[in-house]
Design an enzyme around this catalytic site. Structure first.
Site, PDB file in Angstrom:
ATOM      1  N   HIS A 276       0.806  -1.215   0.000  1.00 35.05           N
ATOM      2  CA  HIS A 276       0.000   0.000   0.000  1.00 35.05           C
ATOM      3  C   HIS A 276       0.837   1.261   0.000  1.00 35.05           C
ATOM      4  O   HIS A 276       0.291   2.362   0.063  1.00 35.05           O
ATOM      5  CB  HIS A 276      -0.937   0.002   1.203  1.00 35.05           C
ATOM      6  CG  HIS A 276      -0.224   0.069   2.521  1.00 35.05           C
ATOM      7  ND1 HIS A 276       0.574  -0.942   2.980  1.00 35.05           N
ATOM      8  CD2 HIS A 276      -0.185   1.025   3.478  1.00 35.05           C
ATOM      9  CE1 HIS A 276       1.074  -0.624   4.162  1.00 35.05           C
ATOM     10  NE2 HIS A 276       0.636   0.576   4.487  1.00 35.05           N
ATOM     11  N   CYS A 277       2.164   1.141  -0.052  1.00 33.36           N
ATOM     12  CA  CYS A 277       3.020   2.333   0.053  1.00 33.36           C
ATOM     13  C   CYS A 277       3.845   2.603  -1.190  1.00 33.36           C
ATOM     14  O   CYS A 277       3.626   3.583  -1.895  1.00 33.36           O
ATOM     15  CB  CYS A 277       3.943   2.204   1.264  1.00 33.36           C
ATOM     16  SG  CYS A 277       3.102   2.367   2.856  1.00 33.36           S
ATOM     17  N   ILE A 278       4.823   1.747  -1.454  1.00 33.05           N
ATOM     18  CA  ILE A 278       5.822   2.058  -2.476  1.00 33.05           C
ATOM     19  C   ILE A 278       5.215   2.231  -3.875  1.00 33.05           C
ATOM     20  O   ILE A 278       5.614   3.129  -4.605  1.00 33.05           O
ATOM     21  CB  ILE A 278       6.941   0.997  -2.481  1.00 33.05           C
ATOM     22  CG1 ILE A 278       7.604   0.952  -1.102  1.00 33.05           C
ATOM     23  CG2 ILE A 278       7.995   1.330  -3.535  1.00 33.05           C
ATOM     24  CD1 ILE A 278       8.673  -0.102  -0.974  1.00 33.05           C
ATOM     25  N   LEU A 280       2.367   3.403  -4.608  1.00 36.27           N
ATOM     26  CA  LEU A 280       1.396   4.494  -4.647  1.00 36.27           C
ATOM     27  C   LEU A 280       1.970   5.839  -4.216  1.00 36.27           C
ATOM     28  O   LEU A 280       1.709   6.868  -4.854  1.00 36.27           O
ATOM     29  CB  LEU A 280       0.197   4.154  -3.753  1.00 36.27           C
ATOM     30  CG  LEU A 280      -0.500   2.811  -4.000  1.00 36.27           C
ATOM     31  CD1 LEU A 280      -1.676   2.662  -3.035  1.00 36.27           C
ATOM     32  CD2 LEU A 280      -0.978   2.696  -5.432  1.00 36.27           C
ATOM     33  N   ASP A 281       2.729   5.844  -3.127  1.00 37.24           N
ATOM     34  CA  ASP A 281       3.114   7.106  -2.497  1.00 37.24           C
ATOM     35  C   ASP A 281       3.842   8.077  -3.421  1.00 37.24           C
ATOM     36  O   ASP A 281       3.570   9.286  -3.379  1.00 37.24           O
ATOM     37  CB  ASP A 281       3.971   6.833  -1.258  1.00 37.24           C
ATOM     38  CG  ASP A 281       3.197   6.107  -0.166  1.00 37.24           C
ATOM     39  OD1 ASP A 281       1.983   5.886  -0.360  1.00 37.24           O
ATOM     40  OD2 ASP A 281       3.793   5.757   0.858  1.00 37.24           O
TER      41      ASP A 281
END
Length: 442
Positions: A276-278, A280-281
């Protein structure tokens, strides 16, 4: 937590009266935060719209892998942590942390609808003296430009009547060394008074607080951290393709480079980005900079390289089948590992799903084995036709029956020797099947 750590936490809370901390969103970010806050002596009210999640937590059962039920149950039983759908209880809180999803839409623009909705709920019940801390990952400026105006519709003034901060979550699922509690906590406030209020609370929960100049800086810290990782992973992925064409073992090159004691940080290639991080962020930062007429070229290029990796994996599978004189159509492919990283049960943005999709589209027959993900459920966001799909036991027979075994996620609890000794062909995207070193005569 040992006795010394528990006493240290108790001493912290004694310096400042235990607070009632409200947490909006009880997922991968909110529930771990609630547990460490309750363990530090505070009373936690968790808010979630999912009644099943609320009921599960109130029975002491965790739905998050990094929060074992044995840690949650005593906190629920002694009344220090409870969950509810009743948003009016926001009024009872000394502080409220917002831990809701911030997904991207189909064109990779930020979707702040969850943040806006949570903030509107807080504004309806905002009380003088409350501290609001946004934890959801987002672009620089969100706290000041989106959250603050909504809260000020209450008629209260930031820095005087209420306090607003941003403190990004830095959870690394499955990491046993660095946890929610001992990972340094970055925090910035709309005003210096806001930052002081946020730090006063979080000092009692986390081992170390890292103050930055304002909320924008704190927001940028999070997206920069994951952009750094995304770009370096893209470089490793490109290196793997370079090595394929040069006939060089990429894992040997990376391991050798990692022996340099300075100026190098080891990143490894893989089948693509997940979680959910790399993935998208960095796009939050790209979107923000487009509004300022600035193009983040490295982010765009790295994103393109990483997004291509599932198809690179499929191309390797096609080459292995070609060597056997077989077509992809009706070929039996065994996928090992479908979660986005090793030893976790999280399927979000997993590149394994993209690999399965591209293989299925070409007519392959797919089976998978994953001890952490017993089922891939049907989801309208996944274009895979053969869902739901159940994990199959990993046996000598299942390996031998596969035309190609593909290691997508390198879970620890897998017998890779069994795989190596029985597979007709292996596509190893994680470097777990070590080739014997070539003999070098001197």
């Amino acid at each position: 937590m040992n006795k010394t750590e528990s006493q240290q936490d108790a001493n912290k809370v004694q310096k400042t009266k235990p607070k009632i901390l409200g947490i909006i969103g009880l997922g991968y970010v909110g529930l771990p935060l609630g547990v460490v806050a309750a363990e530090a002596g505070h009373n936690v009210i968790g808010f979630d719209l999912n009644i099943d999640v609320v009921n599960s937590i109130n029975h002491g059962t965790s739905h998050i892998q990094d929060v074992p039920s044995k840690s949650l149950t005593p906190l629920v039983n002694n009344g220090q942590l409870r969950a509810t759908t009743d948003l009016t209880k926001i009024r009872d809180c000394d502080a409220i942390s917002i831990c809701v999803p911030t997904p991207l839409n189909k064109i990779k623009d930020p979707d702040l609808s969850y943040v806006v909705s949570a903030t509107e709920d807080i504004a309806k019940h905002l009380q003088k003296g409350q501290t609001v801390i946004l934890e959801s990952t987002t672009y620089p400026g969100t706290s000041r430009e989106v959250v603050l105006p909504i809260l000020e519709e209450s008629g209260l003034i930031v820095g005087d009547d209420f306090y607003l901060c941003y403190s990004p979550e830095r959870v690394d699922p499955g990491n046993q060394r660095w946890t929610t509690k001992n990972t340094p906590k970055v925090l910035g406030g709309i005003t210096e008074v806001c930052a002081a209020k946020g730090k006063e609370l979080y000092d009692t929960i986390f081992d170390q607080i890292v103050l930055v100049e304002n909320t924008e800086a704190a927001e940028l810290v999070k997206v920069y951290e994951n952009t750094f990782r995304m770009i370096n992973i893209a470089l490793a992925n490109e290196l793997s393709q370079v090595c394929d064409r040069l006939g060089i073992d990429v894992w040997n090159v990376i391991d050798a480079a990692a022996t340099k004691p300075f100026g190098f940080m080891k990143f490894t290639p893989g089948p693509g980005l997940g979680g959910h991080c790399i993935p998208l962020d960095p796009h939050y930062l790209s979107w923000k900079m487009r509004t300022l007429s600035f193009k983040t070229r490295m982010i765009e290029l790295a994103s393109e390289i990483n997004a291509e990796m599932p198809e690179v994996v499929v191309e390797k599978i096609l080459n292995e089948l070609n060597d056997q004189g077989k077509s992809i159509k009706n070929a039996h492919i065994l996928i090992l590992g479908v979660s986005y990283k090793k030893d976790v049960n999280d399927l979000r943005e997993s590149p394994a799903l993209d690999v399965i999709y591209h293989l299925e589209r070409r007519g392959a027959m797919i089976q998978y084995h994953d001890p952490f993900c017993p089922i891939i459920r049907a989801d309208e966001s996944l274009p895979i036709q053969g869902l739901p799909m159940d994990s199959q036991p990993l046996t000598k027979s299942s390996i031998q029956n596969a035309d190609v075994v593909v290691i997508v996620t390198d879970h620890s609890d897998v017998d890779y020797e069994l795989v190596a000794s029985n597979a007709k062909a292996i596509v190893d995207t994680r470097g777990v099947i070590k080739e014997p070193p070539r003999q070098i005569d001197l």
